[in-house]
Design an enzyme around this catalytic site. Structure first.
Site, PDB file in Angstrom:
ATOM      1  N   GLU A  89      -9.593  43.855 -14.037  1.00 19.95           N
ATOM      2  CA  GLU A  89      -9.131  43.083 -12.706  1.00 19.95           C
ATOM      3  C   GLU A  89      -7.874  43.835 -11.893  1.00 19.95           C
ATOM      4  OE1 GLU A  89      -5.979  40.221 -12.134  1.00 19.95           O
ATOM      5  OE2 GLU A  89      -5.853  39.854 -14.446  1.00 19.95           O
ATOM      6  N   ASP A 118      -1.750  22.197  -8.963  1.00 23.12           N
ATOM      7  CA  ASP A 118      -1.909  23.919  -8.821  1.00 23.12           C
ATOM      8  C   ASP A 118      -2.543  24.068 -10.169  1.00 23.12           C
ATOM      9  OD1 ASP A 118      -1.894  26.462  -9.011  1.00 23.12           O
ATOM     10  OD2 ASP A 118       0.146  26.589  -8.281  1.00 23.12           O
ATOM     11  N   ASP A 159      -9.317  30.440 -11.926  1.00 19.40           N
ATOM     12  CA  ASP A 159      -9.917  31.217 -13.153  1.00 19.40           C
ATOM     13  C   ASP A 159     -10.668  29.961 -14.101  1.00 19.40           C
ATOM     14  OD1 ASP A 159      -8.575  33.363 -12.150  1.00 19.40           O
ATOM     15  OD2 ASP A 159      -7.171  33.288 -13.752  1.00 19.40           O
ATOM     16  N   LYS A 172       0.155  32.548 -19.875  1.00 21.88           N
ATOM     17  CA  LYS A 172       1.374  32.628 -20.276  1.00 21.88           C
ATOM     18  C   LYS A 172       2.006  31.301 -20.118  1.00 21.88           C
ATOM     19  CE  LYS A 172       2.904  36.769 -18.193  1.00 21.88           C
ATOM     20  NZ  LYS A 172       2.042  37.693 -17.199  1.00 21.88           N
TER      21      LYS A 172
HETATM   22  N1  PSU Z   1      -1.437  35.957 -15.496  1.00 18.74           N
HETATM   23  C1  PSU Z   1      -0.891  37.245 -15.832  1.00 18.74           C
HETATM   24  N2  PSU Z   1      -0.844  37.926 -14.986  1.00 18.74           N
HETATM   25  C2  PSU Z   1      -1.543  38.296 -13.853  1.00 18.74           C
HETATM   26  C3  PSU Z   1      -2.157  37.113 -13.488  1.00 18.74           C
HETATM   27  C4  PSU Z   1      -2.149  36.071 -14.334  1.00 18.74           C
HETATM   28  O1  PSU Z   1      -0.202  37.223 -16.766  1.00 18.74           O
HETATM   29  O2  PSU Z   1      -1.578  39.293 -13.076  1.00 18.74           O
HETATM   30  C5  PSU Z   1      -3.025  37.010 -12.360  1.00 18.74           C
HETATM   31  C6  PSU Z   1      -4.536  37.116 -12.703  1.00 18.74           C
HETATM   32  O3  PSU Z   1      -5.126  37.930 -11.632  1.00 18.74           O
HETATM   33  C7  PSU Z   1      -4.992  35.776 -12.298  1.00 18.74           C
HETATM   34  C8  PSU Z   1      -4.107  35.263 -11.563  1.00 18.74           C
HETATM   35  O4  PSU Z   1      -6.241  35.676 -12.345  1.00 18.74           O
HETATM   36  O5  PSU Z   1      -2.929  35.763 -11.649  1.00 18.74           O
HETATM   37  C9  PSU Z   1      -3.835  33.717 -11.496  1.00 18.74           C
HETATM   38  O6  PSU Z   1      -3.255  33.408  -9.990  1.00 18.74           O
HETATM   39  P1  PSU Z   1      -3.469  31.779  -9.840  1.00 18.74           P
HETATM   40  O7  PSU Z   1      -2.311  30.980 -10.694  1.00 18.74           O
HETATM   41  O8  PSU Z   1      -2.762  31.818  -8.423  1.00 18.74           O
HETATM   42  O9  PSU Z   1      -4.907  31.530  -9.912  1.00 18.74           O
HETATM   43 MN    MN Z   2      -2.738  28.392  -7.953  1.00 19.47          MN
END
Ligand code: PSU
Ligand code: MN
Length: 304
Positions: free
Chosen positions: A14, A128, A132, A149
């Site tokens: 990614e 939220d 994914d 995380k």
């Molecule tokens: N978790 C990490 N590093 C990242 C991301 C997630 O440890 O860079 C990034 C990934 O691209 C993941 C996105 O798909 O953040 C998720 O963002 P959101 O929570 O806004 O869906």
């Molecule tokens: Mn989000």
């Protein structure tokens, strides 16, 4: 990609991790190193991104440089952003969800990243939940990651994966890893001991017409951080986000950046180490999957 046409093992990567997940220049160095790890393991890396309004599968060296240099000035492309970003001709890092979707379009079955997005703490109020988790429900790609995380609510993330029918395979572990720490206190559904075993589960899952798979691969012992130490930093970062009113798609990048600052860069070194480790396992799985594929071709009646 020629590699796909030739039936060689390919691993997708990614690019939101490059644009929004790490600072420059460590992001560029990480992107290059991870591609090197995959090549040395006998597979072909394919970093996915949106470059000037084109969906790129297999970013070139100069593409990685541009994405890394842009950082947060590039867009963060979740599934819902893709069509608009392609029309407007923008540059964007693709999230896990978007990278999975593009990988599946290109015929790539294995994808390596750091951590997946999940259910955020306090989601009962904010709703939220990362796209994914929804992508994993429907898209046939195996995502090798170091768990999620602990900025997220890990039990709720695992519950949502269960609801979505997503198998979580512990790679030589019974514990769901928490990114910088090897254990989250939660168990995985199934444990696999080798890349070959993971490849067989993934191949069968796809043959049965089901969606994605999470392969949860803990951070190497040598780079693991103390779970309590990191928890204190996470709580501080979340408080900062609340105080500054950061939410929605800006929340994950904000927390990542703040935690790097609060750990004086220690979390970044750990982050890079675990992505490399995931790339290596993903490459082994991709190699094992293409071996399974050629076995099936050699004995066409064997699984009839
Ligand atoms: N978790 C990490 N590093 C990242 C991301 C997630 O440890 O860079 C990034 C990934 O691209 C993941 C996105 O798909 O953040 C998720 O963002 P959101 O929570 O806004 O869906
Ligand atoms: Mn989000």
């Amino acid at each position: 990609m020629n590699a796909l046409a030739d039936g060689r093992p390919v691993v997708a990567l990614e690019s939101t991790i490059v644009t929004h997940g790490m600072p420059y220049p460590q992001n560029l160095e990480m992107a290059r190193r991870v591609e090197g790890v995959i090549r040395r393991s006998g597979a072909v890396p394919a970093t996915i991104a949106i470059m000037d309004g084109k969906l790129m599968v297999g970013a070139k060296a100069q593409d990685l440089e541009r994405l890394a240099g842009l950082g947060g000035k590039a867009a963060k492309a979740s599934r819902r952003d893709v069509a608009a970003l392609l029309v407007s001709g923008k540059m964007a890092g693709t999230t896990v969800a978007t990278t999975m979707m593009a990988a599946a379009w290109a015929g790539i079955q294995v994808f390596a990243t750091g951590g997946i997005g999940g259910v955020h703490r306090g989601a009962e109020a904010t709703f939220d939940i990362s796209a994914d988790l929804e992508e994993l429900r429907q898209t046939q790609v195996a995502v090798v990651c170091a768990g999620a995380k602990s900025i997220l609510d890990i039990p709720k993330t695992l519950e949502t994966l269960e609801t979505n029918g997503v198998p979580v395979l512990g790679y030589r572990t019974d514990d769901f890893p928490a990114f910088w720490a090897r254990q989250s206190g939660q168990k995985v559904d199934h444990r696999v001991e080798s890349a070959e075993e993971a490849a067989r589960v993934i191949a069968l899952q796809f043959e049965l017409g089901m969606g994605g798979v999470v392969v949860a691969n803990p951070i190497p012992e040598s780079h693991a951080m103390d779970a309590r130490e990191i928890e204190a930093r996470i709580e501080e970062a979340i408080k900062g986000a609340e105080a500054e009113g950061v939410s929605r798609k800006d929340l994950t990048p904000f927390l990542l950046k703040r935690i790097v600052e609060l750990t004086e860069g220690k979390s970044l070194i750990a982050n890079i180490a675990l992505v490399e480790n995931n790339a290596s396992v993903a490459a082994e799985i991709a190699v094992a999957m293409s071996a399974l594929g050629s076995e099936a071709e050699a004995k066409p009646n064997a699984s009839a």
